[in-house]
Design a protein around this motif. Structure first.
Motif, PDB file in Angstrom:
ATOM      1  N   GLU A 175       3.938   5.117 -22.678  1.00 34.76           N
ATOM      2  CA  GLU A 175       3.038   5.660 -22.085  1.00 34.76           C
ATOM      3  C   GLU A 175       3.404   5.144 -20.418  1.00 34.76           C
ATOM      4  O   GLU A 175       3.798   5.941 -19.417  1.00 34.76           O
ATOM      5  CB  GLU A 175       1.945   5.047 -21.760  1.00 34.76           C
ATOM      6  CG  GLU A 175       1.198   5.668 -23.488  1.00 34.76           C
ATOM      7  CD  GLU A 175      -0.463   5.620 -23.093  1.00 34.76           C
ATOM      8  OE1 GLU A 175      -0.609   5.945 -22.344  1.00 34.76           O
ATOM      9  OE2 GLU A 175      -0.412   5.704 -24.365  1.00 34.76           O
ATOM     10  N   GLN A 176       3.793   4.083 -20.133  1.00 43.40           N
ATOM     11  CA  GLN A 176       4.754   3.669 -19.127  1.00 43.40           C
ATOM     12  C   GLN A 176       5.356   4.383 -17.956  1.00 43.40           C
ATOM     13  O   GLN A 176       6.089   4.560 -17.429  1.00 43.40           O
ATOM     14  CB  GLN A 176       4.711   1.805 -19.150  1.00 43.40           C
ATOM     15  CG  GLN A 176       4.695   1.552 -17.790  1.00 43.40           C
ATOM     16  CD  GLN A 176       5.273   0.191 -17.245  1.00 43.40           C
ATOM     17  OE1 GLN A 176       5.523  -0.820 -18.707  1.00 43.40           O
ATOM     18  NE2 GLN A 176       5.396  -0.637 -16.615  1.00 43.40           N
ATOM     19  N   ALA A 177       6.764   4.056 -19.300  1.00 46.22           N
ATOM     20  CA  ALA A 177       8.324   4.659 -19.692  1.00 46.22           C
ATOM     21  C   ALA A 177       7.699   6.665 -18.785  1.00 46.22           C
ATOM     22  O   ALA A 177       8.557   6.631 -17.796  1.00 46.22           O
ATOM     23  CB  ALA A 177       8.602   4.468 -20.755  1.00 46.22           C
ATOM     24  N   VAL A 178       7.111   7.186 -20.000  1.00 44.44           N
ATOM     25  CA  VAL A 178       7.219   8.641 -19.580  1.00 44.44           C
ATOM     26  C   VAL A 178       6.365   8.020 -17.832  1.00 44.44           C
ATOM     27  O   VAL A 178       6.737   9.677 -17.505  1.00 44.44           O
ATOM     28  CB  VAL A 178       5.968   9.020 -20.259  1.00 44.44           C
ATOM     29  CG1 VAL A 178       5.785  10.398 -20.006  1.00 44.44           C
ATOM     30  CG2 VAL A 178       6.666   8.960 -21.747  1.00 44.44           C
ATOM     31  N   THR A 179       5.415   7.744 -17.057  1.00 47.71           N
ATOM     32  CA  THR A 179       4.823   7.880 -16.209  1.00 47.71           C
ATOM     33  C   THR A 179       6.167   7.735 -14.807  1.00 47.71           C
ATOM     34  O   THR A 179       5.995   8.042 -13.743  1.00 47.71           O
ATOM     35  CB  THR A 179       4.095   6.844 -15.968  1.00 47.71           C
ATOM     36  OG1 THR A 179       4.833   5.742 -15.614  1.00 47.71           O
ATOM     37  CG2 THR A 179       2.457   7.353 -16.459  1.00 47.71           C
ATOM     38  N   LEU A 180       7.372   7.040 -15.123  1.00 48.44           N
ATOM     39  CA  LEU A 180       8.325   6.676 -14.597  1.00 48.44           C
ATOM     40  C   LEU A 180       9.669   7.872 -14.511  1.00 48.44           C
ATOM     41  O   LEU A 180      10.290   7.630 -14.271  1.00 48.44           O
ATOM     42  CB  LEU A 180       8.684   5.698 -14.445  1.00 48.44           C
ATOM     43  CG  LEU A 180       8.195   4.222 -14.598  1.00 48.44           C
ATOM     44  CD1 LEU A 180       8.954   2.970 -15.174  1.00 48.44           C
ATOM     45  CD2 LEU A 180       7.648   4.148 -13.228  1.00 48.44           C
ATOM     46  N   LYS A 181       9.232   8.918 -16.066  1.00 47.13           N
ATOM     47  CA  LYS A 181       9.887   9.622 -15.787  1.00 47.13           C
ATOM     48  C   LYS A 181      11.548   9.765 -15.618  1.00 47.13           C
ATOM     49  O   LYS A 181      12.395  10.337 -14.911  1.00 47.13           O
ATOM     50  CB  LYS A 181      10.204  11.525 -14.677  1.00 47.13           C
ATOM     51  CG  LYS A 181       8.364  11.342 -14.367  1.00 47.13           C
ATOM     52  CD  LYS A 181       7.973  12.725 -13.382  1.00 47.13           C
ATOM     53  CE  LYS A 181       6.649  12.501 -12.964  1.00 47.13           C
ATOM     54  NZ  LYS A 181       6.814  13.337 -11.936  1.00 47.13           N
TER      55      LYS A 181
END
Length: 383
Positions: free
Chosen positions: A116-122
């Motif tokens: 989830e953290q990774a996705v927010t960083l695009k």
């Protein structure tokens, strides 16, 4: 190994994250298919502008390509750089204080990577070391990342480092749009190794000393971790030595018992070390690395040779005991280690070879920080 999963709650969350990810991505560059070091075909938009590094020490290759701004693409990275190479970390931090603000992750191997953290960083891509491949596959990480539109590629500077460094650098060069810079690095890398291997190949009746490579000596009370036929084991062979553990350890890494070391009576001992104060505070490890206190490193190296496995062997009696920066085992600078090992094993043959000068040239041509001596010491050195 028990399979572990990302912290992600259900298919609905994955779908929502996927939409959020896709909505936030601007029109990228050209979409191409690349083959990573495992042979997987991966579709990526290049040049990538937002990268998650699966290991913090991957800055060693990022810095060699994005020399002027090594962190410009890095939107997240694993939290190992500071712990595994504290001296190197501090040198980078002094010049690039912005790196302290980069979000950090746990590892895929221990199941603490947060998707989830990774996705927010695009991110446009995640670059992962090959040693995490089994854990990644067992936990279905590739599929989970694919659902949210994040490609992952594997590189290798560790398992079969001498074989995979060049293709790994070329792959990263393609991802970064730095193909020419990657080729320049590869050319330099190969030429520096040839300065050793060409001499070894031309030398008739070369007497090859038996070498025991101790991996991370003093990191724990155990004795003794070493290398099989790859990594530092391969470097020893290229440098004109016989790796004691090659026929004992079937894979890249393993353990040799003290009795075997005594029976083999090696001609030379080389211990890998680094500043591991954050891992093992006040430990017996040998703190070689950029800017290291060489006198202290030499003192700690001598202390390690008082263990039962080493006290009566030929290498210790002759003073042919050395320490070398551990992180050469996991970055594209192995040619420096090969040169230094060759100089230790065959000082007359390589009397004009200067590994320090080679490493300085690497820094001047490719790396974003200045060179700091301290990467190797020997008990034969002057105090």
């Amino acid at each position: 190994m028990e399979a572990k999963v990302f912290k992600i709650s259900g298919v609905a969350t994955a779908a929502a994250l996927s939409l959020a990810f896709l909505a936030g991505v601007a029109e990228a560059g050209e979409k191409i298919k690349v083959k990573d070091i495992t042979g997987r075909e991966v579709e990526v938009s290049v040049p990538v502008e937002r990268v998650i590094l699966g290991e913090g020490r991957q800055i060693y290759f990022t810095g060699a390509l994005d020399t002027e701004a090594p962190f410009k693409r890095v939107v997240g990275w694993r939290d190992d750089f500071q712990k595994a190479d504290l001296d190197g970390y501090n040198i980078y931090l002094k010049k690039f204080p912005e790196m302290a603000r980069i979000p950090t992750f746990g590892g895929m191997k221990d199941g603490t990577f947060d998707i989830e953290q990774a996705v927010t960083l695009k991110p446009d891509v995640i670059i992962m070391n090959i040693d995490a491949k089994s854990a990644t596959e067992e936990s279905g990480y590739i599929e989970k990342l694919s659902k949210v539109g994040i490609p992952l590629v594997y590189v290798d500077f560790r398992e079969k480092s001498l074989e995979n460094t060049d293709p790994s650098m070329r792959l990263i060069g393609k991802l970064f749009g730095k193909e020419q810079k990657a080729e320049e690095f590869v050319k330099f890398h190969d030429a520096q190794i040839a300065r050793v291997t060409d001499v070894i190949a031309k030398t008739k009746d070369l007497k090859k000393p038996v070498v025991f490579m101790e991996r991370a000596g003093g990191y724990s009370d155990d004795c003794c971790m070493s290398f099989g036929s790859e990594n530092f084991g391969k470097m020893v062979e290229l440098a004109g030595g016989v790796n004691l553990a090659a026929k004992i350890i079937p894979g890249t890494f393993g353990t040799v018992n003290p009795e075997q070391i005594i029976a083999s009576n090696p001609d030379q001992v080389i211990v890998t070390g680094a500043n591991w104060e954050l891992y093992v505070p006040g430990g017996a490890w040998v703190g070689v690395g950029p800017g290291a206190d060489k006198a202290l490193a030499r003192k700690k190296l001598a202390a390690l040779m008082k263990r039962p496995a080493f006290t009566d062997i030929k290498a210790v009696k002759d003073g042919d005991v050395h320490a070398i920066w551990h992180q050469f085992y996991n970055n594209p600078y192995q040619f420096v280690a090969i040169q230094q090992i060759a100089k230790w094993l065959h000082p007359d043959l390589f009397k004009d070879l200067d590994p320090e000068a080679t490493f300085q040239e690497l820094h001047q041509r490719f790396l974003p920080v200045d060179y700091h001596s301290g990467y190797f010491v020997s008990l034969k050195d002057d105090t």
